[in-house]
Design a protein around this motif. Structure first.
Motif, PDB file in Angstrom:
ATOM      1  N   PRO A  63       0.441  -1.486   0.484  1.00 20.19           N
ATOM      2  CA  PRO A  63      -0.411  -0.397   0.346  1.00 20.19           C
ATOM      3  C   PRO A  63       1.115   1.526  -0.071  1.00 20.19           C
ATOM      4  CG  PRO A  63      -1.108  -1.446   1.469  1.00 20.19           C
ATOM      5  CD  PRO A  63       1.157  -1.892   1.312  1.00 20.19           C
ATOM      6  N   LEU A  64       1.800   1.322   0.265  1.00 24.39           N
ATOM      7  CA  LEU A  64       3.387   2.291   0.474  1.00 24.39           C
ATOM      8  C   LEU A  64       3.874   2.696  -0.808  1.00 24.39           C
ATOM      9  CD1 LEU A  64       4.322   2.209   4.280  1.00 24.39           C
ATOM     10  CD2 LEU A  64       2.139   3.420   3.296  1.00 24.39           C
TER      11      LEU A  64
ATOM     12  N   SER B  80     -11.465  -2.757   1.405  1.00 23.16           N
ATOM     13  CA  SER B  80     -10.394  -1.746   3.007  1.00 23.16           C
ATOM     14  C   SER B  80     -11.109  -0.637   3.630  1.00 23.16           C
ATOM     15  CB  SER B  80      -9.000  -0.831   3.001  1.00 23.16           C
ATOM     16  OG  SER B  80      -8.407  -0.175   2.854  1.00 23.16           O
ATOM     17  N   ALA B  81     -11.163  -0.338   5.112  1.00 24.94           N
ATOM     18  CA  ALA B  81     -12.373   0.443   5.260  1.00 24.94           C
ATOM     19  C   ALA B  81     -12.012   1.756   4.208  1.00 24.94           C
ATOM     20  CB  ALA B  81     -12.533   0.914   6.711  1.00 24.94           C
ATOM     21  N   SER B  82     -11.033   2.264   3.802  1.00 24.41           N
ATOM     22  CA  SER B  82     -10.708   3.653   3.394  1.00 24.41           C
ATOM     23  C   SER B  82     -11.378   3.662   1.578  1.00 24.41           C
ATOM     24  CB  SER B  82      -9.050   3.608   3.322  1.00 24.41           C
ATOM     25  OG  SER B  82      -8.669   3.940   4.810  1.00 24.41           O
TER      26      SER B  82
ATOM     27  N   PRO C 244     -11.639  -4.059   6.372  1.00 24.67           N
ATOM     28  CA  PRO C 244     -10.944  -3.664   8.129  1.00 24.67           C
ATOM     29  C   PRO C 244      -9.901  -2.419   8.440  1.00 24.67           C
ATOM     30  CG  PRO C 244      -9.695  -6.087   6.645  1.00 24.67           C
ATOM     31  CD  PRO C 244     -10.588  -4.963   5.980  1.00 24.67           C
ATOM     32  N   HIS C 245      -9.618  -2.003   8.881  1.00 25.87           N
ATOM     33  CA  HIS C 245      -8.828  -0.695   8.717  1.00 25.87           C
ATOM     34  C   HIS C 245      -7.543  -0.280   9.711  1.00 25.87           C
ATOM     35  CE1 HIS C 245      -8.087   3.043   7.828  1.00 25.87           C
ATOM     36  NE2 HIS C 245      -8.544   3.776   9.221  1.00 25.87           N
TER      37      HIS C 245
ATOM     38  N   THR D   8       6.998   3.150  11.033  1.00 27.56           N
ATOM     39  CA  THR D   8       7.358   3.689  12.369  1.00 27.56           C
ATOM     40  C   THR D   8       8.767   4.007  12.851  1.00 27.56           C
ATOM     41  OG1 THR D   8       4.666   3.236  13.182  1.00 27.56           O
ATOM     42  CG2 THR D   8       6.475   3.852  14.529  1.00 27.56           C
TER      43      THR D   8
ATOM     44  N   LEU E  53      10.695   5.341  10.991  1.00 31.51           N
ATOM     45  CA  LEU E  53      11.312   7.348  10.639  1.00 31.51           C
ATOM     46  C   LEU E  53      11.453   7.328  12.155  1.00 31.51           C
ATOM     47  CD1 LEU E  53       7.707   7.132  10.071  1.00 31.51           C
ATOM     48  CD2 LEU E  53       9.801   8.009   8.191  1.00 31.51           C
TER      49      LEU E  53
ATOM     50  N   THR F 265      10.070  11.121  13.787  1.00 32.41           N
ATOM     51  CA  THR F 265       9.154  11.385  14.961  1.00 32.41           C
ATOM     52  C   THR F 265       8.807  12.171  16.335  1.00 32.41           C
ATOM     53  OG1 THR F 265      10.122   9.187  16.359  1.00 32.41           O
ATOM     54  CG2 THR F 265       8.670   9.074  14.552  1.00 32.41           C
TER      55      THR F 265
ATOM     56  N   PHE G 244      -7.820   0.982  14.662  1.00 33.10           N
ATOM     57  CA  PHE G 244      -6.584  -0.020  14.053  1.00 33.10           C
ATOM     58  C   PHE G 244      -7.383  -1.357  14.281  1.00 33.10           C
ATOM     59  CE2 PHE G 244      -3.582   3.177  13.809  1.00 33.10           C
ATOM     60  CZ  PHE G 244      -3.574   4.012  14.032  1.00 33.10           C
TER      61      PHE G 244
ATOM     62  N   PHE H 298      -5.088   8.918  17.372  1.00 35.06           N
ATOM     63  CA  PHE H 298      -4.578   8.684  16.759  1.00 35.06           C
ATOM     64  C   PHE H 298      -2.694   8.386  16.990  1.00 35.06           C
ATOM     65  CE2 PHE H 298      -1.967   7.444  11.947  1.00 35.06           C
ATOM     66  CZ  PHE H 298      -0.824   7.544  12.788  1.00 35.06           C
ATOM     67  N   TRP H 299      -2.552   9.500  17.961  1.00 43.68           N
ATOM     68  CA  TRP H 299      -1.496   9.467  18.774  1.00 43.68           C
ATOM     69  C   TRP H 299      -1.080   9.227  20.005  1.00 43.68           C
ATOM     70  CZ3 TRP H 299       2.335  11.236  15.034  1.00 43.68           C
ATOM     71  CH2 TRP H 299       2.155  11.910  14.120  1.00 43.68           C
TER      72      TRP H 299
ATOM     73  N   MET I 212       0.521   5.857  18.030  1.00 45.32           N
ATOM     74  CA  MET I 212       1.276   5.843  17.207  1.00 45.32           C
ATOM     75  C   MET I 212       2.152   6.240  19.210  1.00 45.32           C
ATOM     76  SD  MET I 212       1.696   5.146  14.493  1.00 45.32           S
ATOM     77  CE  MET I 212       0.358   4.509  13.914  1.00 45.32           C
TER      78      MET I 212
ATOM     79  N   LEU J 121       5.929   3.910  19.308  1.00 44.55           N
ATOM     80  CA  LEU J 121       6.818   4.537  19.635  1.00 44.55           C
ATOM     81  C   LEU J 121       8.185   4.441  21.181  1.00 44.55           C
ATOM     82  CD1 LEU J 121       6.174   7.340  17.835  1.00 44.55           C
ATOM     83  CD2 LEU J 121       7.645   6.154  17.545  1.00 44.55           C
TER      84      LEU J 121
ATOM     85  N   LEU K  52      -4.040  10.070   7.029  1.00 45.46           N
ATOM     86  CA  LEU K  52      -4.400   9.625   8.386  1.00 45.46           C
ATOM     87  C   LEU K  52      -4.360  10.161   9.200  1.00 45.46           C
ATOM     88  CD1 LEU K  52      -3.723   6.737   6.267  1.00 45.46           C
ATOM     89  CD2 LEU K  52      -6.041   7.197   6.843  1.00 45.46           C
TER      90      LEU K  52
HETATM   91  C1  LIG Z   1       4.684   7.625  13.285  1.00 44.21           C
HETATM   92  C2  LIG Z   1       4.427   8.173  12.231  1.00 44.21           C
HETATM   93  C3  LIG Z   1       4.159   9.521  12.148  1.00 44.21           C
HETATM   94  C4  LIG Z   1       3.676   6.595  12.234  1.00 44.21           C
HETATM   95  C5  LIG Z   1       3.163   6.981  10.625  1.00 44.21           C
HETATM   96  C6  LIG Z   1       2.734   4.976  10.657  1.00 44.21           C
HETATM   97  C7  LIG Z   1       2.130   4.466   8.668  1.00 44.21           C
HETATM   98  C8  LIG Z   1       3.004   4.447   8.818  1.00 44.21           C
HETATM   99  C9  LIG Z   1       0.660   4.181   9.305  1.00 44.21           C
HETATM  100  C10 LIG Z   1       0.034   4.864   9.957  1.00 44.21           C
HETATM  101  C11 LIG Z   1      -1.583   4.612   9.683  1.00 44.21           C
HETATM  102  C12 LIG Z   1      -1.031   3.668   8.424  1.00 44.21           C
HETATM  103  C13 LIG Z   1      -2.021   2.931   7.636  1.00 44.21           C
HETATM  104  C14 LIG Z   1      -1.995   1.996   6.491  1.00 44.21           C
HETATM  105  C15 LIG Z   1       0.040   2.022   5.967  1.00 44.21           C
HETATM  106  C16 LIG Z   1       0.852   2.790   7.294  1.00 44.21           C
HETATM  107  C17 LIG Z   1       0.375   3.493   8.260  1.00 44.21           C
HETATM  108  C18 LIG Z   1      -0.196   4.735   7.022  1.00 44.21           C
HETATM  109  C19 LIG Z   1      -2.559   1.673   5.658  1.00 44.21           C
HETATM  110  C20 LIG Z   1      -2.602   2.756   4.458  1.00 44.21           C
HETATM  111  C21 LIG Z   1      -2.318   0.562   4.788  1.00 44.21           C
HETATM  112  C22 LIG Z   1      -3.565  -0.315   3.832  1.00 44.21           C
HETATM  113  C23 LIG Z   1      -4.946   0.038   4.260  1.00 44.21           C
HETATM  114  O1  LIG Z   1      -5.777  -0.298   3.559  1.00 44.21           O
HETATM  115  C24 LIG Z   1      -5.461   1.233   5.062  1.00 44.21           C
HETATM  116  C25 LIG Z   1      -5.482   2.424   4.137  1.00 44.21           C
HETATM  117  C26 LIG Z   1      -6.593   0.875   5.773  1.00 44.21           C
HETATM  118  O2  LIG Z   1      -7.490   1.354   5.239  1.00 44.21           O
HETATM  119  O3  LIG Z   1      -6.604  -0.001   6.631  1.00 44.21           O
HETATM  120  C27 LIG Z   1      -3.994   2.077   5.884  1.00 44.21           C
HETATM  121  C28 LIG Z   1      -4.406   3.033   6.695  1.00 44.21           C
HETATM  122  C29 LIG Z   1      -3.854   2.808   8.179  1.00 44.21           C
END
Ligand SMILES: CC(C)CCC[C@@H](C)[C@H]1CC[C@H]2C3=C(CC[C@]12C)[C@@]1(C)CC[C@H](O)[C@@](C)(C(=O)O)[C@@H]1CC3
Ligand SMILES: NC(=O)c1ccc[n+]([C@@H]2O[C@H](COP(=O)([O-])OP(=O)(O)OC[C@H]3O[C@@H](n4cnc5c(N)ncnc54)[C@H](O)[C@@H]3O)[C@@H](O)[C@H]2O)c1
Length: 349
Positions: A82-83, A118-120, A171-172, A186, A189, A195, A208, A246-247, A250, A254, A302
């Motif tokens: 996804p990334l 994906s919920a997204s 799922p999400h 995470t 980074l 971070t 989550f 979210f934070w 995270m 962390l 996000l």
């Molecule tokens: C401290 C930093 C900000 C931490 C960064 C975390 C970041 C890598 C994740 C936080 C939310 C995650 C996320 C997905 C990937 C990893 C994150 C961006 C996701 C895009 C993976 C694919 C899924 O389908 C998704 C879109 C979903 O709906 O679950 C994910 C959304 C959350």
């Protein structure tokens, strides 16, 4: 209602993408319940005495047909990362590849297809609070991963028929042992000192979903698709039902990884605009160099907006409820990180 063990080897199932994070956990659960499991994937990432592995590309239908004789149920959980930032690959795998999966299911007389969606698919960067399945697909998805997940889900649900029952599970923010996306990114980074900052006010709540709950939902849905035909052709949100800041989440990860929690706030729209500029730059240089930025409008959105969903439909229509609570899930996840095993072992109940 819980998932049932079956008469050993009485049903053959195929997990497409079974070498991945969700796929392998699903394969292990299906094996424990007595299913005969086949894995179709580009790669083989583990061994299992009860699993038959087929290496191939789901964009090649002939590869798929080779592993689908006498398969009762297909779980489709393959995706490019996804990334990653490759529109062509997303379109090829998530759209053309899914068309191949559907054609192969019809040709081989597969009865059930469970898609890991994906919920997204309803998320376009604005706040979603307790969003349910009546929300429309995002008109302007923030990235091509989401765009192709929408197309994929539409293909699978519209293929629902007497001969092939289909269902899409949404799922999400899946996390857990062997997650290749959230925790490693995470940690990377954090190790790079990136971070220290909170994007926005830090008051956005998100869902989550622990991997065991995702797997539980997949098996539950598969076991009920035939008895409850009314659930076929539908999409269902699947989360932990415990939205969290979210934070805060995270920060837990962390601190569990041995890093400080973020503490300085950065204006959300400033970072979002920065991410937009980064994406324009990435697009301009793309003919010469592929860059995969972590800072994208999707990841910033996000990190800075509410996005949590209702699972009431899955609860009422196929009795879904999370089997692992968030607190326990976070501890198990941190415990699964080898260098942290001892530190977290005592905390897991
Ligand atoms: C401290 C930093 C900000 C931490 C960064 C975390 C970041 C890598 C994740 C936080 C939310 C995650 C996320 C997905 C990937 C990893 C994150 C961006 C996701 C895009 C993976 C694919 C899924 O389908 C998704 C879109 C979903 O709906 O679950 C994910 C959304 C959350
Ligand atoms: N991880 C999350 O947070 C999350 C959240 C919601 C939904 N999902 C969905 O869950 C599913 C599984 O995601 P994951 O996190 O396990 O991803 P992953 O990257 O760990 O696994 C995906 C698997 O698909 C395989 N694959 C990719 N292209 C293929 C091809 N052309 N042919 C055959 N196999 C191919 C990969 O080799 C990999 O093993 C995906 O559909 C994803 O969209 C993931």
């Amino acid at each position: 209602m819980s998932v049932k063990a079956i008469k050993p080897d009485s049903k053959i199932v195929l997990v497409i993408g079974g070498s991945g994070f969700v796929g392998r956990h699903l394969v292990e659960k299906l094996c424990s319940l007595g299913y005969t499991v086949r894995v179709f994937d580009l790669r083989t990432t583990f061994e299992h005495e009860k699993v038959t592995f087929y290496n191939g590309d789901l964009c090649n239908k002939q590869d798929l047909l080779k592993c689908m004789d006498n398969v009762d149920t297909v779980f489709h959980c393959a995706t490019p990362s996804p990334l990653s930032n490759n529109k062509k690959v997303f379109l090829r795998v998530n759209v053309d590849g899914t068309k191949n999966v559907l054609d192969a299911c019809f040709e081989k007389g597969v009865k059930n297809l469970i898609l890991t969606s994906s919920a997204s698919v309803v998320y376009s960067g604005s706040n979603i609070e307790h969003g349910d399945e009546t929300l429309p697909y995002a008109k302007r998805p923030l990235d091509c991963y989401t765009q192709t997940k929408i197309q994929q889900e539409k293909l699978v649900l519209s293929a629902n028929s007497e001969s092939l029952k289909t269902i899409a599970l949404r799922p999400h923010g899946i996390f857990g042992p062997r997650d290749p996306h959230m925790l490693p990114t995470t940690a990377r980074l954090a190790a790079a000192g990136k971070t220290k900052f909170i994007i926005g006010k830090g008051i956005n709540k998100v869902d989550f979903t622990y991997i065991d709950n995702v797997v539980y939902a997949h098996v539950l849905a598969a076991q009920q698709l035939q008895q409850k035909p009314e659930i076929a052709g539908n999409a269902y949100n699947i989360t932990n039902n415990e939205p969290i800041l979210f934070w805060e989440f995270m920060s837990r990860l962390l601190k569990g990884l041995g890093y400080a929690a973020p503490k300085y706030h950065l204006p959300y729209y400033f970072i979002y605009f920065l991410a937009f500029l980064v994406q324009i730059f990435v697009f301009i240089v793309s003919p010469f160099k592929t860059i995969r930025p972590t800072l994208t409008t999707m990841t910033v959105a996000l990190a800075g907006t509410h996005h949590y969903y209702s699972c009431e439909k899955a609860a009422s229509e196929f009795n879904y409820s999370p089997v692992v609570k968030l607190e326990d899930a976070i501890e198990r996840t941190l415990q699964s990180v080898p260098e942290l095993h001892n530190k977290h072992a005592k905390k897991v109940k």
